[in-house]
Design an enzyme around this catalytic site. Structure first.
Site, PDB file in Angstrom:
ATOM      1  N   TYR A  83       1.127  -1.344  -0.327  1.00  0.00           N
ATOM      2  CA  TYR A  83      -0.081   0.303   0.215  1.00  0.00           C
ATOM      3  C   TYR A  83       0.559   1.133   0.233  1.00  0.00           C
ATOM      4  CZ  TYR A  83      -3.825   3.324   1.317  1.00  0.00           C
ATOM      5  OH  TYR A  83      -4.065   4.142   1.431  1.00  0.00           O
ATOM      6  N   HIS A 125       1.254   4.286  -2.922  1.00  0.00           N
ATOM      7  CA  HIS A 125       0.800   5.654  -2.715  1.00  0.00           C
ATOM      8  C   HIS A 125       2.391   6.710  -2.688  1.00  0.00           C
ATOM      9  CE1 HIS A 125      -2.856   4.314  -1.567  1.00  0.00           C
ATOM     10  NE2 HIS A 125      -3.307   5.714  -1.972  1.00  0.00           N
ATOM     11  N   TRP A 128      -7.593   3.566 -10.290  1.00  0.00           N
ATOM     12  CA  TRP A 128      -6.893   3.725  -9.066  1.00  0.00           C
ATOM     13  C   TRP A 128      -7.542   2.699  -8.459  1.00  0.00           C
ATOM     14  CZ3 TRP A 128      -2.225   4.957  -6.954  1.00  0.00           C
ATOM     15  CH2 TRP A 128      -1.234   5.075  -6.387  1.00  0.00           C
TER      16      TRP A 128
END
Length: 105
Positions: free
Chosen positions: A19, A23, A77
């Site tokens: 994650y 990002h 996304w």
């Protein structure tokens, strides 16, 4: 005038590193859309005990990042992130708005 928006999401266990990596490599066109939409000072924090994500952003305009679901880049996304977190049928993250109860300027 800017408003402050906070929300929480749920990460599937064992996915924090991926994650964070995704990002860290956020797509430039998504970053540009967020800024153009009035989103700034966007942070996401992680609670290791509950696998909860806490999002905070300042917003000038109609809504925050979670309100951009009609944009194609946002849909892509969400699909890209869907394997890491709890999502709705359209791949949008399951989010819970968090009302502000205190602010010290």
């Amino acid at each position: 005038m800017k408003s402050r928006v906070a929300f929480k999401m749920k990460l599937k266990p064992g996915n924090i590193q991926e994650y964070k990596k995704r990002h860290d490599e956020i797509w430039p066109e998504l970053q540009e859309l967020l800024k153009e939409s009035g989103v700034s000072e966007y942070s996401i924090f992680f609670d290791e005990e509950t696998n909860s994500l806490f999002g905070f952003q300042k917003v000038s305009g109609e809504g925050g990042s979670q309100d951009l679901g009609k944009e194609e880049i946002v849909k892509k996304w969400w699909a890209y992130m869907a394997d890491l977190m709890e999502v709705n049928d359209d791949n949008s993250p399951v989010t819970v708005a968090m009302p502000e109860v205190f602010y010290l300027a």
